[in-house]
Design an enzyme around this catalytic site. Sequence first.
Site, PDB file in Angstrom:
ATOM      1  N   LYS A 196       0.855  -1.195   0.000  1.00  0.00           N
ATOM      2  CA  LYS A 196       0.000   0.000   0.000  1.00  0.00           C
ATOM      3  C   LYS A 196       0.885   1.237   0.000  1.00  0.00           C
ATOM      4  CE  LYS A 196      -3.137   2.768   2.929  1.00  0.00           C
ATOM      5  NZ  LYS A 196      -4.000   2.845   4.137  1.00  0.00           N
TER       6      LYS A 196
ATOM      7  N   ASP B 130      -2.546  10.478   3.183  1.00  0.00           N
ATOM      8  CA  ASP B 130      -3.936  10.077   3.409  1.00  0.00           C
ATOM      9  C   ASP B 130      -4.655  11.129   4.249  1.00  0.00           C
ATOM     10  OD1 ASP B 130      -6.333   8.790   3.732  1.00  0.00           O
ATOM     11  OD2 ASP B 130      -5.569   7.250   5.117  1.00  0.00           O
TER      12      ASP B 130
ATOM     13  N   LYS C 197     -10.115  13.324   7.620  1.00  0.00           N
ATOM     14  CA  LYS C 197      -9.627  13.022   8.966  1.00  0.00           C
ATOM     15  C   LYS C 197      -9.599  14.295   9.816  1.00  0.00           C
ATOM     16  CE  LYS C 197      -6.458   9.226   7.716  1.00  0.00           C
ATOM     17  NZ  LYS C 197      -7.056   8.176   8.557  1.00  0.00           N
TER      18      LYS C 197
ATOM     19  N   ASP D 139       1.677   6.637   5.261  1.00  0.00           N
ATOM     20  CA  ASP D 139       0.703   5.666   4.757  1.00  0.00           C
ATOM     21  C   ASP D 139       1.196   4.929   3.509  1.00  0.00           C
ATOM     22  OD1 ASP D 139      -1.679   4.482   5.431  1.00  0.00           O
ATOM     23  OD2 ASP D 139      -2.921   5.840   4.256  1.00  0.00           O
TER      24      ASP D 139
ATOM     25  N   ASP E  61     -12.070   7.232   3.512  1.00  0.00           N
ATOM     26  CA  ASP E  61     -10.836   7.047   4.299  1.00  0.00           C
ATOM     27  C   ASP E  61     -10.438   5.573   4.360  1.00  0.00           C
ATOM     28  OD1 ASP E  61      -8.682   7.774   5.792  1.00  0.00           O
ATOM     29  OD2 ASP E  61      -9.798   8.174   7.643  1.00  0.00           O
TER      30      ASP E  61
ATOM     31  N   GLU F 112      -9.353   3.798   2.092  1.00  0.00           N
ATOM     32  CA  GLU F 112      -8.832   3.839   0.719  1.00  0.00           C
ATOM     33  C   GLU F 112      -7.782   2.772   0.445  1.00  0.00           C
ATOM     34  OE1 GLU F 112      -7.574   5.525   3.129  1.00  0.00           O
ATOM     35  OE2 GLU F 112      -5.439   5.207   2.817  1.00  0.00           O
TER      36      GLU F 112
ATOM     37  N   ARG G  86      -7.683  -0.399   1.187  1.00  0.00           N
ATOM     38  CA  ARG G  86      -8.238  -1.655   0.648  1.00  0.00           C
ATOM     39  C   ARG G  86      -8.706  -1.477  -0.791  1.00  0.00           C
ATOM     40  NH1 ARG G  86     -12.478  -1.790   5.479  1.00  0.00           N
ATOM     41  NH2 ARG G  86     -10.785  -0.575   6.374  1.00  0.00           N
TER      42      ARG G  86
END
Length: 497
Positions: free
Chosen positions: A268, A273, A280, A291, A350, A352, A354
């Site tokens: 990933k 993010d 967030k 991230d 959020d 994101e 996956r």
Amino acid sequence: MQITTIQFSTDSSAVATIQTDCLIVALNTEQPIAEQLPELAEATQGFVQRMADAGELPRTAGKTVTLYHPTGLGADRLLITGTGKLNKMSDQVYQAIALGAGKALRDSQAVRAHCLIPRLEVAGRSPSWKIQQAALALDHSDYRYDLTKKPKDDAPPATASVSFEDLEGAGAAVGRAGHIATGVRRCRMLGDLPPNICTPVYVAELAADLANDIEGLEVDVLDEDQMQALDMNALLAVGQGSVNPSRLVHLRWRGGSADQKPIAMVGKGVTFDTGGISIKPRELMEQMKFDMCGAASAIGTIESIARMGLELNVDCVVALVENMPDGKSYRPGDVITAMSGKTIEVQNTDAEGRMILADALTWTARNVEPDMMVDIATLTGACVVTFGHLATAVMTQDDELAGELLEAGLEAADRAWRLPLWDEYQPLIDSTFADMRNIGGSGAGSITAGCFLARFAEGQRWAHLDIAGSAWRWGKPESASGRPVGLLSNWLINKVA
Ligand code: BES
Ligand code: MN
Ligand code: ZN
């Protein structure tokens, strides 16, 4: 930092005569020095024993004291690290001892050192294990982030080289350790870099540079048009709100035979993010530059095993996007058809990681046709709630693969722990409007994320590593931890051994 071995004669005075900036020893406060390191006791004419008698030796593992121009030694400094109670010795304590020594070494003016920490007894661990772990810990402590910050004029220099005694198997251990340390540093550097520099394109260019640099490592980079043509809509949806275009990077190392199916790592790589439209809170949002640590650890691992010329076929696929709120962003409520053809109802932008991994897994399963694949992701805050920063979460339905990964983590002192992926969790991500939704209910947040990914494994042998807690070291100095490059490198090395 260069890591070497020195072949000593059987002459027991060798330790005393080593010419180096710093001699590193680990001493406990329970046994006479003459029993722990007879050469040291003798050469120092009893002054170390007098320190011990006066209670002047550090008691705690990794606490240190440094003596300058010690009598009787060829070294300019004697760095003594405590071991803690001998009956508490473990892989982790051993690592803490070497990390503490490394910190003191880095804070000194020494640039060359000789390290005797592997003389310690650690239950079940060989000399080569002890050398490899000590070398990695010393290198870890020597790392400083300096890409956007000049060191102070009086900052102590980096350690140029550390030598170890040439105990049995040491030669191979130092070779491996040097390459793993390079991979760990790569991972940390990428994690630490600010998100305005470390964009998807930056990471893709770095991967291309690596492939250029390392003979036999090959790279392909897919841009947005190419991904569009492959219907990688879940990945593209996440990146569509950002001015920084998305990329898919594929690195290939073919150290094994031509008929051997490769092992694939899928990372990933969300370079920042914000949460997107499901934005967030402002507190600590800056930390979400980390991230992309799943991608960074996959890249660091393939770099380390390629540099060591490991006789194995390994692929690394990283999905690189930035998750931003914008007029063009994907929204809660959107239904997106992923590359596999399955539809996803977005209920939270959020979640994101996956989304991008779904397409990266499909792409890997179909294009790489791996023997097995492992994804690595800073996927859920719930994982930090569960494990804090100590463990990487392993999720898989494949008991054998879980066993391999957990064992590799133990061996590397880069520990992981398993969470269940029972079928009974799957209904939590059912959706009224699509084949699935991208969030679960209020419980089991790490597991429902794993359940989502499982739906894109295309029947391959697959495991998911959630590194949300383990990838970053909070505290001072905060930094990417370089995990789980140790676990992954060990896992791959074990496949060849
Ligand atoms: N990158 C985060 C996970 C994360 C959060 C790691 C905090 C470390 C600290 C991930 O993309 C995310 O935002 N996950 C959400 C999922 C939720 C919306 C289902 C989370 O964990 O809050
Ligand atoms: Mn997120
Ligand atoms: Zn994320």
